[in-house]
Design an enzyme around this catalytic site. Structure first.
Site, PDB file in Angstrom:
ATOM      1  N   HIS A   1       4.513   0.200   0.946  1.00 23.85           N
ATOM      2  CA  HIS A   1       5.310  -0.153   2.444  1.00 23.85           C
ATOM      3  C   HIS A   1       4.014  -1.718   2.549  1.00 23.85           C
ATOM      4  O   HIS A   1       2.952  -1.623   1.931  1.00 23.85           O
ATOM      5  CB  HIS A   1       5.294   0.658   3.283  1.00 23.85           C
ATOM      6  CG  HIS A   1       3.728   1.345   3.810  1.00 23.85           C
ATOM      7  ND1 HIS A   1       3.521   2.426   3.136  1.00 23.85           N
ATOM      8  CD2 HIS A   1       2.701   0.567   4.937  1.00 23.85           C
ATOM      9  CE1 HIS A   1       2.496   2.547   3.792  1.00 23.85           C
ATOM     10  NE2 HIS A   1       2.156   1.740   4.695  1.00 23.85           N
TER      11      HIS A   1
ATOM     12  N   GLU B   1       3.845   7.941   8.755  1.00 22.85           N
ATOM     13  CA  GLU B   1       3.447   7.321   9.604  1.00 22.85           C
ATOM     14  C   GLU B   1       5.100   6.953  10.132  1.00 22.85           C
ATOM     15  O   GLU B   1       6.033   6.312   9.443  1.00 22.85           O
ATOM     16  CB  GLU B   1       3.080   5.658  10.052  1.00 22.85           C
ATOM     17  CG  GLU B   1       2.720   4.978   8.035  1.00 22.85           C
ATOM     18  CD  GLU B   1       1.808   3.996   7.616  1.00 22.85           C
ATOM     19  OE1 GLU B   1       1.106   4.588   8.459  1.00 22.85           O
ATOM     20  OE2 GLU B   1       2.772   2.911   6.977  1.00 22.85           O
TER      21      GLU B   1
ATOM     22  N   ARG C   1      -4.473   0.519  -1.996  1.00 29.24           N
ATOM     23  CA  ARG C   1      -3.941  -0.993  -2.018  1.00 29.24           C
ATOM     24  C   ARG C   1      -3.554  -0.975  -3.591  1.00 29.24           C
ATOM     25  O   ARG C   1      -3.927  -0.863  -4.153  1.00 29.24           O
ATOM     26  CB  ARG C   1      -5.383  -1.908  -1.635  1.00 29.24           C
ATOM     27  CG  ARG C   1      -5.436  -2.285  -0.406  1.00 29.24           C
ATOM     28  CD  ARG C   1      -6.147  -2.996   0.330  1.00 29.24           C
ATOM     29  NE  ARG C   1      -6.709  -3.138   1.774  1.00 29.24           N
ATOM     30  CZ  ARG C   1      -7.978  -2.368   1.873  1.00 29.24           C
ATOM     31  NH1 ARG C   1      -8.783  -2.747   0.141  1.00 29.24           N
ATOM     32  NH2 ARG C   1      -9.093  -2.866   2.511  1.00 29.24           N
TER      33      ARG C   1
ATOM     34  N   HIS D   1       0.172   5.270   1.108  1.00 32.33           N
ATOM     35  CA  HIS D   1      -1.105   6.377   1.651  1.00 32.33           C
ATOM     36  C   HIS D   1      -0.348   8.058   1.221  1.00 32.33           C
ATOM     37  O   HIS D   1       0.825   8.786   0.252  1.00 32.33           O
ATOM     38  CB  HIS D   1      -0.614   6.837   3.471  1.00 32.33           C
ATOM     39  CG  HIS D   1      -0.338   5.922   3.559  1.00 32.33           C
ATOM     40  ND1 HIS D   1      -1.588   5.205   3.766  1.00 32.33           N
ATOM     41  CD2 HIS D   1       0.022   5.493   4.480  1.00 32.33           C
ATOM     42  CE1 HIS D   1      -1.458   3.630   4.444  1.00 32.33           C
ATOM     43  NE2 HIS D   1      -0.495   3.717   5.294  1.00 32.33           N
TER      44      HIS D   1
ATOM     45  N   GLN E   1       0.947  -0.998  -0.339  1.00 33.40           N
ATOM     46  CA  GLN E   1      -0.149  -0.041   0.155  1.00 33.40           C
ATOM     47  C   GLN E   1       0.835   0.778   0.463  1.00 33.40           C
ATOM     48  O   GLN E   1       2.276   0.820   0.170  1.00 33.40           O
ATOM     49  CB  GLN E   1      -0.900   0.217   1.004  1.00 33.40           C
ATOM     50  CG  GLN E   1      -0.117   0.044   2.332  1.00 33.40           C
ATOM     51  CD  GLN E   1      -1.093   0.019   3.978  1.00 33.40           C
ATOM     52  OE1 GLN E   1      -1.517   0.459   4.476  1.00 33.40           O
ATOM     53  NE2 GLN E   1      -1.928  -1.857   3.256  1.00 33.40           N
TER      54      GLN E   1
END
Length: 323
Positions: free
Chosen positions: A173, A116, A193, A97, A95
């Site tokens: 990642h 993150e 995804r 972001h 995936q």
């Protein structure tokens, strides 16, 4: 006297989840495959609940909006950080972001991008992440995705217990099976995804992929972030600084190894705390609070000094200036 805000997590079932949140951290989780404990969360999809004091029974999200004094000068519309423990019994989807600008343009109002990081709590021998990719140009990235050439596209990154990995928005990642991680992130539930191993759920359905969005937001070429992880001996133990502004504009993350009594004075509007190992005491304003493995709480703005006592491993986080 203002108390720390002890929090009850929100538990998220996942196709890749397991039972370690119960067996290793003592959480009273629902039946089934539980992949995530949202241990410090103000996100509307899964807010944590305050368990003590005058705010008992409120969600952290409600407190953010209704009791702003607990958080100091507020700059963001919603509580800006989200801390989770993830149990990858099976591998997560590959995936990526978006950043804040792309999320604001394409997702629900108020949804942030997602940068993150992971602190690896447990990793089976031979564990690895998907972290980054080998495409040199966006056209090459598109061609390799369309060809399903995952073996040559995806970068495998070995990890072991105690490792720290920073995952800026735009980074392809995945946590892979056999890993338990504490994740500190922007408060976002937006995931694109790219690949899900063609697996199906209990009804035989494949999960949705987001190829266009993934191509839009992936950083090309991939470059490893240049971290500056430092360790400092202090009274009562050691502080490890994993990441902080300006490298990480959205948050700072630290590990505290307490062996004795470790005092602190306030350096941020509020501090998020999760106890990874051990038992001990949090003391503020002359009041002692017992703490143990699996406890998470927020030290509010009104508490200006505190200390941890015992033999404890703790991860803390504080918001960046943009939060």
């Amino acid at each position: 006297m203002t108390e720390p805000l002890f929090l009850k997590p929100y538990f998220n079932p996942k196709i890749w989840g397991g039972r370690k949140l119960k067996t290793e951290y003592g959480f009273d989780i629902p039946d089934g495959k539980i992949g995530e404990a949202w241990i410090i969360s103000g996100h509307p999809h899964g807010p944590a609940t305050i368990e003590n004091g005058p705010l008992k029974g409120k969600t952290l999200r409600e407190a953010w909006h209704e009791d702003p004094a607990y958080f100091g000068p507020q700059h963001s519309q919603e509580f800006p950080l989200l801390v989770k423990i993830l149990d990858a019994e099976a591998s997560l989807s590959v995936q990526v972001h978006p950043d804040d600008a792309y999320a604001a343009a394409h997702e629900a109002k108020g949804e942030l991008g997602k940068t993150e990081c992971w602190y690896i709590l447990q990793a089976d021998p031979g564990s690895y992440l998907i972290y980054g990719h080998h495409a040199k140009t966006r056209e090459q990235l598109k061609d390799m995705i369309e060809a399903g050439d995952w073996e040559h596209l995806l970068r495998k990154y070995p990890v072991k217990t105690g490792d720290f990995v920073y995952v800026p928005s735009g980074t392809i990642h995945a946590l892979n099976k056999g890993i338990v991680a504490l994740e500190t992130q922007q408060s976002s539930d937006t995931t694109y995804r790219l690949y899900d191993y063609d697996r199906t759920d209990d009804q035989g359905h494949k999960r949705e992929l987001h190829i266009k969005q993934s191509l839009d937001v992936t950083t090309v070429p991939f470059q490893d972030p240049k971290l500056d992880i430092t360790k400092q001996q202090v009274p009562g133990g050691q502080i490890t600084t994993f990441v902080k502004p300006p490298l990480s504009p959205h948050f700072a993350v630290y590990r505290l190894d307490v062996d004795g009594t470790m005092p602190f004075t306030q350096q941020a509007p509020y501090t998020n705390v999760t106890v990874l190992e051990g038992e001990g005491t949090f003391t503020a304003d002359g009041q002692d609070y017992p703490i143990k493995t699996g406890d998470s709480f927020l030290i509010p703005n009104q508490i200006k000094a505190w200390q941890f006592t015992g033999k404890l491993a703790i991860v803390t986080s504080t918001p960046g200036a943009d939060a």
